[in-house]
Each structure stands twice: as C-alpha cells, then as structure tokens.
Design a protein around this motif. Structure first.
Motif, short mmCIF file in Angstrom:
data_model
loop_
_atom_site.label_atom_id
_atom_site.label_comp_id
_atom_site.label_asym_id
_atom_site.label_seq_id
_atom_site.Cartn_x
_atom_site.Cartn_y
_atom_site.Cartn_z
N LEU A 1 6.29 1.92 1.65
CA LEU A 1 4.92 1.58 1.29
C LEU A 1 4.61 0.12 1.58
O LEU A 1 3.44 -0.25 1.72
N GLY B 1 2.57 2.61 -7.34
CA GLY B 1 3.77 3.05 -6.63
C GLY B 1 5.02 2.85 -7.47
O GLY B 1 5.91 3.69 -7.49
N VAL C 1 -1.99 -0.57 -5.58
CA VAL C 1 -1.17 0.41 -4.87
C VAL C 1 0.30 0.18 -5.18
O VAL C 1 1.05 1.13 -5.44
N ARG C 2 0.73 -1.08 -5.19
CA ARG C 2 2.13 -1.39 -5.49
C ARG C 2 2.47 -1.06 -6.95
O ARG C 2 3.55 -0.53 -7.24
N VAL D 1 4.00 10.76 -2.09
CA VAL D 1 4.09 9.32 -2.26
C VAL D 1 2.86 8.64 -1.66
O VAL D 1 2.24 7.75 -2.27
N GLY E 1 0.08 6.98 -4.27
CA GLY E 1 0.04 5.53 -4.22
C GLY E 1 -1.36 4.98 -4.00
O GLY E 1 -1.62 3.81 -4.30
N ARG E 2 -2.27 5.80 -3.49
CA ARG E 2 -3.61 5.32 -3.16
C ARG E 2 -4.69 5.83 -4.11
O ARG E 2 -5.64 5.12 -4.40
N ASN F 1 5.10 5.58 -10.05
CA ASN F 1 5.56 6.84 -9.45
C ASN F 1 7.07 6.80 -9.19
O ASN F 1 7.77 7.80 -9.34
N GLN G 1 9.83 4.38 -1.38
CA GLN G 1 9.04 3.25 -1.90
C GLN G 1 9.03 2.04 -0.96
O GLN G 1 7.98 1.43 -0.76
#
Length: 409
Positions: free
Chosen positions: A270, A130, A126-127, A319, A323-324, A133, A267
């Motif tokens: 998250l 992220g 995920v990070r 976002v 992210g997922r 993105n 960000q």
C-alpha cells in the motif's frame, strides 16, 4: 500515528483473535440442532437484520454517552450474547441470542472508525485504516487456527472463546482510550471534542449533520452494500462449500488464516509509490477485479490448495478496497459528522448480513457452489466497472481528498 489509533489497532487485534464464531453459526444450527440449510440461513439473517439498528445506535450513542462508553457497551453486549449461544439448549434460544448478538455487534464500529478519522488528517486515513485492517488480519491469523482446532472438538467453544476476547478488548479500550468528556444538557459534549454529534444531529461546527441527504453517501452506500454482500457470502458460505465438496467445514478456519496472512503481507504494498498514487476509483476497481478472480477460483476449486490460492488472490483485492473506502466516506462528512456518516454507511453491512445467509444458502442449495461463486465474481466485475462513476465524482480522481465536505443534496 497518534496513540489513540494504535490503541484501537491493538485492541482490534485482541478482539479479532476470537472473532471466528460467526461463520460457523449456520453449521452449529445444522449439526447441533438438526435444522436444515434454509432454517440456518433464516436465523443468521435475523442476526444480520439486528445489526442495522445496532449500527445506527452506535453512531447516536457515541454522541449521547461518548465514544469510549459506546465501544465498551457494544463489546460487553457481544460477549454476553455469545455466551448465551454457547449455552443454548434449543434452536429458539440460539435464535434469540443471535438477534441479541446482532443488536450489540455494530455498536463498536462508528465510534472506533470516527476516532481514527478525527485523529489523523485526510492524507493519512488510508494508512490508518490499513493499519486497522492489518490488525484484524494479525488476530485472524491465530483465530483461524483456533477455529480449525476447536471446530473439530465442539463448535460451542468457538463462541465461548470469542466472548472472552470481546471482554479482553473491552477492558483494554476502557483503560487505554481517553475518557469521554462531560455531556451537556442534550448529549452535546461540553469539551468541544471533534466528532461527537449532539442529539439534535448537529456537528461541532453548528451545521446540521444529515448523511442521508448527501447524494455522495447514497452512491457509496449502494456500492458498499454490494461489496458487503460479497464479503458476507465468503463468511457464510465458505464452510458450507467445503462440506459440499467433500472437505472438512472446519478447514474454513485455515482459509481465513491464509486470508489474514495475505492481508498482513500486502500492507507494505500500500505504501509503494505507484499504488499509493493511484486515484481512489482506479485502486478500488483493481481491488474488485482481484476479488472477482479469487471468487472465480472458488467456483472451480475442488482441493484445499486450490481454495488457498483463490483466497490469497481475493484477499489482496479486499486490502485495496478496504484501505480506500472508509477514507472516502470520512472525507464526505462535515466537521463533527464523522460518527453519523460512518454509521450510515455501515448500515450497508447490516443489509448484506441480512441478505447473505439467504442468498448464499439458497444459491448453494438450488444451483450449487459453482453458480454461487461464479455469480458473486460477476457482481465484483460490475463493481469494478462502476467505481469511476461512483467514487470519481466524490474525489475528483485524486489519490486522497484534500478536504472534507459533503456535496449539496
């Protein structure tokens, strides 16, 4: 995170700096060649149709010739096609180069996403995605401003600058990424590098990689196609909507910049404990609800500040979803199957890119901008309600899947 991830992040920021031409393809066709909205939508749909085999080819080429070669090939192909669009002297030539652009456009995605998935563990995906993105958003901050400026001068220069950034990205990754290992007799890597699928569709673990027999991937594909349709409506219809409401279509560049700034600013959120601890279905449902709110804002907006506010809201939703979703799909793949799974899932964007120019332009022409964005908002609400049913069984309600593996077909 590993160096490979950061190299991909930096390169995508460079590439994204010029990735503003596609939203203006329909505008160029209309203003440059006098074509109607329907014709412009059909040409853009031709581009989208070509991205479907492009995504499949990206997954297969990554296994046959290597990930780095596939990435460079796709970026160079995009650059040449965009230069062709910029130099085209007829609508037919634009249509041909738009299809060639589509055939190159998605080669990059499966190998780059698979490199990230294989470089980090499930808990860090995920990070990592992220960060990718966020890199796109950083580049988008500048690209929107460039688009707003060049778009007032000559739309063709948007495609020239986009081509130059594709070439810069290709050169950066050619020099920075690890070299592809030697290939075996059927395209299988001899160095045992994880994630390279052989031509026979087998993963490194020896088992068959058959993503389309995975019911979990089908569920993600259906949900992802609807999400991609929403995203492509924004890309394709926002400049046209501004024109319909008496605003400057090139100001869509400012809205894309506002979206990029929002993505970067969001960000750190998250990593907040409460948000990071949300199970994937809950986080994605929240994201879709925010998307619906922003799209409803587009339906009502009449001024540029109103459009800016709606853009900020829906960007936060994007976002949360982006992210997922790639982490969930990567978690479904068996060892060595990441390229093929991400390529299969990514076809959802090709389907949406075919459909969106037609659905967006027809709704805009026949029902008006308000109906277009209200209907897209309703679709997001449906997606929000569906996430516990789609994602929940795949993740067990956990924030991050503890391991990878596809459910039985």
């Amino acid at each position: 995170m590993p160096r490979t991830v950061w190299m991909l992040v930096v390169a995508r920021a460079i590439n994204r700096l010029g990735a503003f031409s596609l939203p203006f393809l329909t505008v160029l066709i209309g203003t440059g060649f006098g074509a109607g909205t329907t014709t412009a939508g059909l040409v853009s749909a031709g581009f989208g149709l070509a991205t479907i085999p492009s995504r499949v080819a990206g997954g297969r080429l990554a296994g046959r010739i290597g990930r780095r070669r596939t990435i460079v090939l796709g970026l160079v192909g995009c650059a040449l096609a965009q230069l062709g669009i910029a130099a085209a002297g007829s609508l037919a030539a634009v249509a041909v180069f738009a299809v060639l652009l589509g055939l190159s456009f998605e080669l990059y995605e499966p190998p780059s996403q698979a490199l990230i998935a294989d470089a980090v563990g499930p808990a860090d995906r995920v990070r990592a995605y992220g960060a990718l993105n966020a890199a796109l958003a950083v580049g988008g901050t500048g690209s929107g401003l460039i688009a707003a400026g060049l778009g007032r001068w000559d739309l063709r220069w948007l495609f020239v600058v986009d081509a130059l950034t594709c070439l810069a990205c290709a050169l950066t990754l050619r020099l920075a990424l690890p070299a592809d290992g030697p290939r075996g007799p059927r395209g299988v890597p001899d160095d045992g590098h994880d994630g390279h699928d052989g031509a026979d569709g087998n993963g490194d673990g020896g088992g068959p990689v058959r993503p389309w027999r995975d019911r979990g991937l089908w569920a993600m594909f259906a949900s992802g196609t609807a999400f991609a349709l929403v995203s492509m409506h924004i890309v394709m219809a926002l400049p046209l909507t501004l024109g319909h409401r008496g605003l400057e279509p090139a100001d869509a560049g400012l809205l894309f910049t506002a979206s990029a700034v929002t993505v970067v600013a969001a960000q750190p959120a998250l990593r907040l404990r409460r948000l990071a601890a949300l199970p994937d279905p809950a986080a994605m449902a929240l994201g879709y609800a925010l998307l619906a709110a922003g799209l409803a804002g587009y339906a009502a907006a009449r001024t540029l500040p109103a459009f800016l506010a709606a853009t900020a809201v829906l960007s936060v939703g994007e976002v949360l979803v982006l992210g997922r979703v790639l982490g969930v799909v990567a978690g479904l793949a068996p060892p060595g199957g990441t390229d093929r799974y991400l390529a299969a899932y990514g076809i959802s964007w090709g389907v949406a890119t075919v459909a969106a120019p037609v659905t967006a332009t027809q709704l805009l022409e026949r029902a008006g901008a308000g109906a277009l964005w209200a209907g897209t908002a309703v679709l997001c609400l449906v997606l929000a309600a569906a996430q516990p049913l789609v994602v929940g069984p795949l993740t067990g309600g956990l924030p991050v899947r503890p391991g990878a593996g596809a459910p039985a077909a």
